[in-house]
Design a protein around this motif. Sequence first.
Motif, mmCIF file in Angstrom:
data_model
loop_
_atom_site.group_PDB
_atom_site.id
_atom_site.type_symbol
_atom_site.label_atom_id
_atom_site.label_comp_id
_atom_site.label_asym_id
_atom_site.label_seq_id
_atom_site.Cartn_x
_atom_site.Cartn_y
_atom_site.Cartn_z
ATOM 1 N N SER A 107 70.046 -69.128 72.702
ATOM 2 C CA SER A 107 71.106 -70.129 72.737
ATOM 3 C C SER A 107 71.306 -70.878 71.429
ATOM 4 C CB SER A 107 70.823 -71.156 73.835
ATOM 5 O OG SER A 107 69.723 -71.982 73.474
ATOM 6 N N TYR A 125 69.708 -78.845 75.571
ATOM 7 C CA TYR A 125 70.744 -78.271 76.423
ATOM 8 C C TYR A 125 70.871 -79.008 77.746
ATOM 9 C CZ TYR A 125 73.069 -75.254 79.738
ATOM 10 O OH TYR A 125 73.920 -74.793 80.705
ATOM 11 N N TYR A 150 75.907 -81.636 77.407
ATOM 12 C CA TYR A 150 76.337 -80.249 77.475
ATOM 13 C C TYR A 150 76.732 -79.915 78.902
ATOM 14 C CZ TYR A 150 74.409 -79.815 72.838
ATOM 15 O OH TYR A 150 74.155 -79.989 71.503
#
Length: 271
Positions: free
Chosen positions: A247, A254, A259
């Motif tokens: 990623s 994340y 996000y």
Amino acid sequence: MKHQIIAPPQHLSDYIRMFWFLEFDASPENIFTHLSFAYHCCEITFCYKGQFKVQSATNPTSILASGIYGQTLHNSTITSDQSFGIFGIYLYPYTLKQLLGIPACALTNQMLDMRALCGKTGEELEEKIMLATNNQERVSIAIRFFESLLKNIQSENTAICRSIKTLSNNYNLVSVNALANNHYLSLRQFERKFKELTGFAPQKFLRIVRFNALLTKPILNNRLIDIALDFGFYDEAHFSRDFKELSGLSPKKYFKTAYKAASDRGIVQVL
């Protein structure tokens, strides 16, 4: 922002995972940014309005063009500072092999324009999509195109394709040996056939599918270890290394609320 996912008709559902479109009024003051992660499926995209820039470790800066993008191990950042519209078709990894005779491994980490993929027919498809007045019309055009390819279906690999579809939609912990045994093939035979249909060796494919399966999992009390163990990682450190490689982000970053994962796609929008 307008975003919609559209299911394919039943008779094409073994080859097309979904249609999708995204429209956004971006500007230099309101730049649109997507983070594109490693993904195990290929997709055809048509940028019918506006333009995007793509930046990745393997390609510093380029323009996102209409065409087919193969399954990938790489992550990239996609941005636009102008209003845009994009229509996409997510395919199962084996679709091009089954309908066009093109091995998936020929497209891994690659992009082809539609003419290179299927000649004049591909060029005509792109022209029709670009000139369509709305996304329902684009879906109808794409459906007719794929219906015209059904006559090319190769039945030889049906059983393995069925397993790939199941893994793509519902990841579960399974060994490569078990998959080979299920299809009455030696490990070497299975690995060769699997790579031809998915573009990846089985272990690598399962790794990417697992990664995408965990993207939308809720994290309780900031305990990454719970997700790590649920998905077969040895420990949190192993999970973090794998996550960052696929990623470009640490899992801690994340899973913050900054996000937002797009369901069933290897893309997140930076809000």
